[in-house]
Write a protein that holds these residues in place. Sequence first.
Motif, mmCIF file in Angstrom:
data_model
loop_
_atom_site.group_PDB
_atom_site.id
_atom_site.type_symbol
_atom_site.label_atom_id
_atom_site.label_comp_id
_atom_site.label_asym_id
_atom_site.label_seq_id
_atom_site.Cartn_x
_atom_site.Cartn_y
_atom_site.Cartn_z
ATOM 1 N N CYS A 6 15.093 0.648 -2.956
ATOM 2 C CA CYS A 6 13.761 0.043 -2.860
ATOM 3 C C CYS A 6 13.746 -1.249 -3.670
ATOM 4 O O CYS A 6 14.045 -1.238 -4.867
ATOM 5 N N CYS A 9 10.889 -0.812 -6.803
ATOM 6 C CA CYS A 9 11.050 0.039 -7.976
ATOM 7 C C CYS A 9 12.522 0.303 -8.294
ATOM 8 O O CYS A 9 12.836 0.941 -9.296
ATOM 9 N N HIS A 58 8.394 3.016 1.121
ATOM 10 C CA HIS A 58 8.823 3.978 0.109
ATOM 11 C C HIS A 58 7.667 4.955 -0.128
ATOM 12 O O HIS A 58 7.071 4.987 -1.205
ATOM 13 N N CYS A 62 7.160 4.633 -4.704
ATOM 14 C CA CYS A 62 6.184 3.654 -5.194
ATOM 15 C C CYS A 62 5.150 3.298 -4.129
ATOM 16 O O CYS A 62 4.172 2.631 -4.413
HETATM 17 ZN ZN LIG Z 1 9.897 1.966 -4.367
#
Ligand SMILES: [Zn+2]
Lengths: 109, 414
Positions: A6, A9, A58, A62
């Motif tokens: 991701c 994050c 995601h 997040c």
């Molecule tokens: Zn993420």
Amino acid sequence: MLIFECPYCGVHAEESELSPGGEAHLKRFGPGSDDADFESYLFIRENPKGVHFERWRHSNGCGKWFHAARCTMTLEVFGTYVAQTFEPPQDLKEKITAKRPGWSWRDFS
Amino acid sequence: MKRYSAFAIAREALRFHSGWERAWRNPEPKKKYDVIIVGAGGHGLATAYYLGRNFGITNVAVIEKGWLGGGNTGRNTTIIRSNYLQDPSAAIYEKARSLYENLSQDLNYNVMFSPRGVMMLAQTHHEIRGYQRTAHANALQGVTTEFISPQKVKELCPIINLDGPRYPVLGALWQPRGGTARHDAVAWGYARACSDMGMDIIQQCEVKAVRQNDGKVVGVDTTKGAIDGDKLGLVVAGHSGVLADMAGFRLPVESVALQALVSEPIKPCMDVVVMANTVHGYMSQSDKGEMVIGGGADGYNNYTQRGSFHHVEETVRALVETFPMISRLKMLRWWGGIVDMTGDRSPILSKTPLENCFINCGWGTGGFKAIPGSGWGMAELMAKGQSSLTEEFTMSRFKDGKFIDESVAAGVAH
Ligand SMILES: [Zn+2]
Ligand SMILES: Cc1cc2nc3c(=O)[nH]c(=O)nc-3n(C[C@H](O)[C@H](O)[C@H](O)COP(=O)(O)OP(=O)(O)OC[C@H]3O[C@@H](n4cnc5c(N)ncnc54)[C@H](O)[C@@H]3O)c2cc1C
């Protein structure tokens, strides 16, 4: 199983942590546009056998949307990048060229 | 072609089975054909068969990159039903189902059509309303279906757990003449009949390019050289996007993986097909006793013919809730196919921007049941330029907004 990093994050998230969001970099057409543009925005899709660009979320992490480049023939993931852009970053395109010389996807190559 | 019959079995039994002939020829391609079909799956072979049977067009080649029936036709869970919502769907799927009833006799090949009944469980109040609506629509379309109570469900399928923890069974849409057939046999039966009419089925031959002249198709380039053809039919399911690209047009289609699995064989315990669309699982029992299980499609483009593990886990989890007795079953085989999904979950049988090039695709997760009807309509479309069975399934419907929306109707479209 697909694993994406991701870009927000930094988590290496596997498929069940993510939701697929379809083709990337669609040009949006709304009221007032002609039928062909509206059709291509809503329905016509790239569907390549090879290099593909997509949106993913995601969702069990997040929660943010991001972009991913992937091969639909081998499921190899080339990389991910942020959502706030109209095209893949240059270094990712170069990385794909090193692995899939001569690739093209819409206007990108 | 020597006909298969009880007499033939007796005759061959007396001479150590030395007299069976090959079911189809394995020819090299000719220079030119009247019609070239790309893809020897059920739909491609059925198209060729009805071109010959209904229109006398037999100078036909069916070109297949692998072996015939090795695509989705040999990978599906063989559910046959015709209880769709929209009129054009009901027409083509019911045509197919009714052709299945006599297909073994028609082809002189046992396709093992088993109209054992298909039940689609209603497990939410939304589904009850949806299926009741479908039952009414089916009554108007002349398709025999019925909305049945949970008690009737239990009677027809005693191994079902009616009050599952998440989704109790609230009723079902029941089509008594739906069922299953042997998928390979459908491909093999059509192939044998096509070959017998003099058509060439050319296996291990991949189409690499579509040749055109002046906006008209003139032939294809293949791994066995160039082959000329007056008309071209693209019937390649998951590879439709690839072939459309060769022919120079774009499609409202995406290719994704759909998976299935079968268990070890067990004693007969279930003589109907059950689909649970809310939880994405469906199951039937094969004649060998294996439980045949399918689930939902993956959500992303994929050409690998294998899908994700977590989808299978979801499917099996859902089915264990509905059929607790399968929780100890061992799974024997697990595979995937690449299915071609359209925006309205209905197929495309259509002319294309390239003249004399036709396409049959978009059957997605549910085209096995449609093979005879699709071949019937596609053959008429290719022979005469139009067919009442296919006229609504044009590729331009996405531009015109004339969707044949089965996605809200069925949720899953197996
Ligand atoms: Zn993420
Ligand atoms: C797991 C699974 C379960 C399913 N369950 C059901 C079900 O229960 N009921 C139901 O009705 N449907 C079901 N389906 C859907 C059904 O299998 C398909 O809709 C149907 O089989 C499609 O048939 P086809 O002839 O169009 O495609 P296919 O059988 O896939 O045939 C297409 C052929 O084209 C060939 N080809 C591709 N590219 C080229 C090329 N360049 N040159 C030459 N040949 C080429 C391929 O090798 C292939 O053999 C399921 C599908 C899957 C994957």
